[in-house]
Motif scaffolding. Structure first.
Motif, PDB file in Angstrom:
ATOM      1  N   TYR A 166       0.859  -1.186   0.000  1.00 30.98           N
ATOM      2  CA  TYR A 166       0.000   0.000   0.000  1.00 30.98           C
ATOM      3  C   TYR A 166       0.890   1.229   0.000  1.00 30.98           C
ATOM      4  O   TYR A 166       1.787   1.348   0.830  1.00 30.98           O
ATOM      5  N   GLN A 167       0.688   2.102  -0.971  1.00 33.78           N
ATOM      6  CA  GLN A 167       1.485   3.315  -1.129  1.00 33.78           C
ATOM      7  C   GLN A 167       2.983   3.010  -1.109  1.00 33.78           C
ATOM      8  O   GLN A 167       3.784   3.738  -0.513  1.00 33.78           O
ATOM      9  N   ASN A 291      -2.768   2.636  -6.228  1.00 37.38           N
ATOM     10  CA  ASN A 291      -1.699   2.711  -5.226  1.00 37.38           C
ATOM     11  C   ASN A 291      -1.661   1.494  -4.312  1.00 37.38           C
ATOM     12  O   ASN A 291      -0.974   1.496  -3.294  1.00 37.38           O
ATOM     13  N   VAL A 292      -2.411   0.445  -4.680  1.00 40.45           N
ATOM     14  CA  VAL A 292      -2.475  -0.785  -3.887  1.00 40.45           C
ATOM     15  C   VAL A 292      -2.042  -1.965  -4.747  1.00 40.45           C
ATOM     16  O   VAL A 292      -2.466  -2.105  -5.895  1.00 40.45           O
ATOM     17  N   TYR A 293      -1.188  -2.802  -4.187  1.00 45.50           N
ATOM     18  CA  TYR A 293      -0.809  -4.063  -4.823  1.00 45.50           C
ATOM     19  C   TYR A 293      -1.430  -5.174  -3.992  1.00 45.50           C
ATOM     20  O   TYR A 293      -0.992  -5.465  -2.885  1.00 45.50           O
ATOM     21  N   SER A 294      -2.503  -5.757  -4.501  1.00 45.87           N
ATOM     22  CA  SER A 294      -3.253  -6.746  -3.731  1.00 45.87           C
ATOM     23  C   SER A 294      -2.540  -8.087  -3.723  1.00 45.87           C
ATOM     24  O   SER A 294      -1.948  -8.502  -4.725  1.00 45.87           O
ATOM     25  N   ALA A 295      -2.630  -8.791  -2.602  1.00 43.54           N
ATOM     26  CA  ALA A 295      -2.130 -10.160  -2.530  1.00 43.54           C
ATOM     27  C   ALA A 295      -3.072 -11.150  -3.209  1.00 43.54           C
ATOM     28  O   ALA A 295      -2.708 -12.304  -3.412  1.00 43.54           O
ATOM     29  N   LEU A 296      -4.294 -10.697  -3.525  1.00 39.83           N
ATOM     30  CA  LEU A 296      -5.270 -11.490  -4.278  1.00 39.83           C
ATOM     31  C   LEU A 296      -5.523 -12.863  -3.657  1.00 39.83           C
ATOM     32  O   LEU A 296      -5.500 -13.886  -4.333  1.00 39.83           O
TER      33      LEU A 296
END
Length: 390
Positions: A166-167, A291-296
């Motif tokens: 996040y960010q 601005n978020v990289y999700s772990a999905l």
């Protein structure tokens, strides 16, 4: 059956566990602190406490922040019951903040509005627990700003989210929270079989959580009420629990950490393929903030009311009957009979209600093949003439 999620166990994982089984330590050995250091380092946090479940981590996190009788804790209604139960274990009361219609995480505007009303009524929460549903971080900068304004503490329920960011910072850095909690259940991003962890940057919080996970016992003279009788001496200085993680579990977790980024990349590829396969349909695909990289951890779609020629329930049950283990994450917590008896009303959470009427979790996990994914989408789109409505 194609499950909605499952673990990925390698020969290296098995060998790591076997090595512990052949060692002198099965419970509290060197692997537990090593696993704690590995997770803290990965997240960019100062400290970590490994426990036997994320539920236990949430419980000791609440206790470490002083949650008790007469206090109020707020969380999201779209989560597993543990996110709310942890407050009740401490004798506190629980309330819910409606979800954002795009991310399905706690809605910041709803939180701000609820906080303003609570301040006027003299009943502000002591702790707020945002839940990173599916692995996508909540809007933590905005939540942190509200925590400064209204004076509550923050626990990130990141049970779905290890490996995300996040960010530009890893989820678990605790940049905008007091404590972050992870789950290592087999369907999560990495697994220890069962297990959880709480990470923090506060040395006092980590001391208390570590003590609470092991019966409230300390072996540190600086925490004792009197000088030790000898090197064997320990004191129980508060009421704690047996929430310890074993070395067997920690060894598996350490091995899994070597593939954490790879697991998330594989999930990302599966999600992107779902996005392409469902692009020209009326099905609502997951929204991701830039601005978020999700772990999905989850791939949740919504079937808009009035679009299908059949009901949400019929789609779910037909796919299950076809051997596709779809799921629904989650039944709103306030709908559970235990919480209904507290007086919660569904009409107070309109976005959560709309979500519950439309959401289905499709299978996503490392090892899901393109052929299996194609089958999932075909079964979702084409039986009983569904293809004519998209």
């Amino acid at each position: 059956m194609i499950p909605y999620g499952k673990q990925s166990i390698s020969d290296e994982d098995i060998n790591a566990v076997v090595e512990v089984l052949r060692s002198d330590f099965l419970t509290q050995g060197p692997c537990v602190p090593e696993f704690e250091r590995a997770v803290a380092s990965y997240c960019g946090a100062n400290y970590a406490v490994a426990v036997n479940s994320a539920t236990s981590a949430l419980h000791v996190a609440c206790l470490a922040l002083g949650v008790g009788a007469g206090d109020l804790v707020w969380t999201s209604p779209i989560t597993f019951v543990a996110s709310a139960n942890c407050a009740l274990y401490c004798g506190a009361e629980v309330d819910f903040v409606d979800i954002d219609p795009s991310t399905y995480n706690m809605c910041v505007s709803s939180l701000a509005e609820k906080l303003e009303h609570a301040q006027n009524n003299g009943r502000l929460p002591k702790v707020v627990i945002p839940v990173h549903l599916s692995g996508q971080s909540c809007e933590m900068a905005e939540i942190h700003a509200l925590s400064v304004k209204y004076g509550f503490r923050t626990i990130e329920d990141a049970s779905h989210a290890i490996g995300g960011s996040y960010q530009g910072a890893k989820i678990g850095s605790c940049r905008f929270s007091d404590i972050t909690v992870f789950s290592f259940h087999p369907v999560k991003i990495i697994t220890t079989g069962e297990g959880g962890m709480a990470v923090t940057n506060d040395p006092e919080l980590v001391k208390r959580m570590a003590r609470l996970r092991s019966h409230g016992i300390t072996r540190y003279p600086s925490e004792m009420t009197r000088p030790p009788d000898g090197s064997w001496y320990y004191e129980q200085i508060e009421l704690g629990f047996n929430y310890r993680m074993t070395d067997i579990q920690a060894a598996l977790g350490l091995s899994q950490m070597q593939r954490l980024d790879q697991f998330v990349i594989q999930r990302k590829a599966i999600a992107q393929r779902y996005d392409e396969l469902l692009r020209d349909t009326a099905i609502v695909r997951p929204f991701q903030y830039p601005n978020v990289y999700s772990a999905l951890h989850l791939y949740i779609v919504r079937l808009p009311s009035g679009v299908l020629k059949t009901s949400h329930r019929e789609v779910f049950e037909r796919m299950r009957a076809d051997g596709i283990g779809v799921n629904l994450h989650y039944i709103p917590v306030y709908r559970q009979p235990y919480y209904e008896r507290m007086g919660f009303k569904p009409e107070n959470f309109p976005q959560a209600e709309r979500y519950y009427a439309e959401a289905i979790t499709l299978p996503i996990y490392p090892g899901l093949t393109s052929e299996q994914q194609d089958l999932v989408v075909r079964r979702l789109l084409t039986p009983s003439g569904y293809q004519t409505i998209f």
